[in-house]
Design a protein around this motif. Structure first.
Motif, short mmCIF file in Angstrom:
data_model
loop_
_atom_site.label_atom_id
_atom_site.label_comp_id
_atom_site.label_asym_id
_atom_site.label_seq_id
_atom_site.Cartn_x
_atom_site.Cartn_y
_atom_site.Cartn_z
N SER A 7 39.06 35.36 26.00
CA SER A 7 39.29 35.51 27.25
C SER A 7 40.63 36.05 27.80
CB SER A 7 38.74 34.51 28.31
OG SER A 7 38.85 34.72 29.63
N VAL A 8 40.94 36.69 28.61
CA VAL A 8 42.34 37.25 28.90
C VAL A 8 42.53 36.26 29.94
CG1 VAL A 8 43.49 39.04 30.13
CG2 VAL A 8 41.68 39.69 28.71
N LEU A 9 42.00 35.89 30.92
CA LEU A 9 42.42 34.62 31.74
C LEU A 9 42.49 33.44 30.98
CD1 LEU A 9 40.36 35.69 34.75
CD2 LEU A 9 42.77 36.32 34.25
N PRO A 10 43.03 32.39 31.76
CA PRO A 10 42.86 30.98 31.19
C PRO A 10 41.49 30.59 30.97
CG PRO A 10 44.70 31.37 32.62
CD PRO A 10 43.98 32.48 32.92
N GLY A 11 41.49 29.18 30.65
CA GLY A 11 40.28 28.81 30.25
C GLY A 11 39.57 28.29 31.61
N PRO A 14 41.56 25.43 33.97
CA PRO A 14 42.60 25.94 35.03
C PRO A 14 42.15 27.00 35.99
CG PRO A 14 43.45 25.87 32.48
CD PRO A 14 41.74 25.67 32.74
N THR A 15 41.17 27.94 35.79
CA THR A 15 40.74 29.00 36.27
C THR A 15 39.86 28.29 37.68
OG1 THR A 15 40.64 30.55 34.44
CG2 THR A 15 39.55 31.14 36.61
N LEU A 16 39.03 27.25 37.25
CA LEU A 16 38.39 26.65 38.34
C LEU A 16 39.20 25.77 39.25
CD1 LEU A 16 35.87 25.82 39.68
CD2 LEU A 16 35.48 23.87 37.82
N GLY A 17 40.41 25.31 38.56
CA GLY A 17 41.19 24.54 39.53
C GLY A 17 42.17 25.40 40.43
N PHE A 18 42.34 26.36 39.99
CA PHE A 18 43.22 27.42 40.98
C PHE A 18 42.44 28.05 41.88
CE2 PHE A 18 44.46 31.63 42.06
CZ PHE A 18 45.76 31.50 42.41
N SER A 19 40.92 28.17 41.51
CA SER A 19 40.03 28.91 42.64
C SER A 19 39.68 27.73 43.62
CB SER A 19 38.78 29.25 41.95
OG SER A 19 39.06 30.30 40.81
N LEU A 20 39.54 26.59 43.22
CA LEU A 20 39.36 25.55 44.29
C LEU A 20 40.52 25.32 44.97
CD1 LEU A 20 37.29 23.01 42.35
CD2 LEU A 20 36.38 24.90 43.81
N LEU A 21 41.73 25.35 44.48
CA LEU A 21 42.91 25.04 45.41
C LEU A 21 42.96 26.17 46.23
CD1 LEU A 21 45.52 23.48 45.87
CD2 LEU A 21 46.57 24.93 44.04
#
Length: 279
Positions: A7-11, A14-21
């Motif tokens: 995946s080009v994006l992080p795992g 981190p992706t879910l954490g950033f989205s929720l933040l």
């Protein structure tokens, strides 16, 4: 041995954490602050006194009813426009497709002034309708016109991708089996359009509820006649009554959330129904 897909994006973590933040900071935090401000600054009796006053109740009814009518109109004509733009080739199609997005680009105040110039009693169209007793400005009709203008792109842009991806083979098969055009549309095309149409309706409806800039110019802002709920919020803010403004905003937020939740449930049911039929 376990293989992980690249995946080009992080795992996921981190992706879910950033989205929720991001969701919390940009959406949940402002909404929570609004509700807490209203609760901490007004007692239950004061809150009810603000939101149940005759002018505020009238503004609620007008805002939601006008938004509903405008969203229904946009659903009908947005479907027709999307169908024409996707299914037919004709001169000027690209220009019309570009003009669909014009309400997105125009400042809301400019939209309101433009609509007044057209539909007011001395406007291009209004001057011919006024002698007939038809007034389309400075009344609830003007509000519906303004909300229809700003909400049309939501429906068209939601339906276009679905129409482009629709399977023409199913339509041809239905025609080869003896189905007429109406039967093909109702049984083949319409079920796949319903979820997208509901999404466009919900977007247009929610956008219309909170519209302010384009409406105040053509509404007339007459108490108990053409005052919308956002105008009542602005009136309380101009009087430095922040608690009263937040109370009205909380009621609008609650009704909007409930209506959108119901529409999303209906949309999910429509997708499940389509999946069951195709299976």
């Amino acid at each position: 041995m376990r293989f992980r897909s690249y995946s080009v994006l992080p795992g996921f973590g981190p992706t879910l954490g950033f989205s929720l933040l991001y969701l919390g900071l940009m959406v949940l935090l402002p909404i929570s602050a609004l509700v807490l401000f209203s609760v901490t600054n007004l007692s239950a009796g004061e809150f009810w006194q603000v939101v149940s006053s005759p002018r505020v109740v009238a503004s609620f009814k007008l805002s939601f009813l006008a938004a509903l009518v405008a969203a229904l109109i946009n659903s009908l004509f947005g479907l027709i426009l999307a169908w024409i733009l996707v299914r037919y080739e004709f001169p000027g199609r690209r220009l019309i497709d570009t003009l669909i997005d014009l309400p997105f680009a125009m400042p809301t105040a400019v939209s309101g002034i433009a609509l007044c110039a057209i539909f007011a009693g001395n406007g291009w169209i209004g001057q011919w309708l006024k002698p007939l007793g038809i007034e389309l400005a400075y009344n609830p009709a003007g509000i519906v016109i303004a909300l229809t203008f700003i909400g049309l792109p939501f429906v068209v842009r939601t339906l276009q991708p679905v129409l482009k991806e629709s399977e023409r083979e199913l339509e041809e098969a239905a025609a080869s089996l003896g189905a007429n055009r109406l039967q093909t549309f109702i049984r083949i095309i319409w079920p796949s359009l319903v979820p997208a149409l509901l999404t466009g309706f919900a977007l247009a409806f929610s956008r219309a509820i909170g519209e302010y800039g384009s409406v105040i110019f053509i509404a007339g802002n007459l108490p108990m006649v053409s005052e919308i709920a956002p105008l009542m919020i602005m009136s309380h803010l101009e009087e430095y009554d922040y608690a009263g403004a937040s109370a009205i905003a909380v009621v609008m937020l609650s009704f909007s959330f409930i209506l959108l939740l119901l529409i999303n449930k209906l949309q999910a049911w429509s997708w499940q129904r389509i999946g069951g039929v195709r299976a």
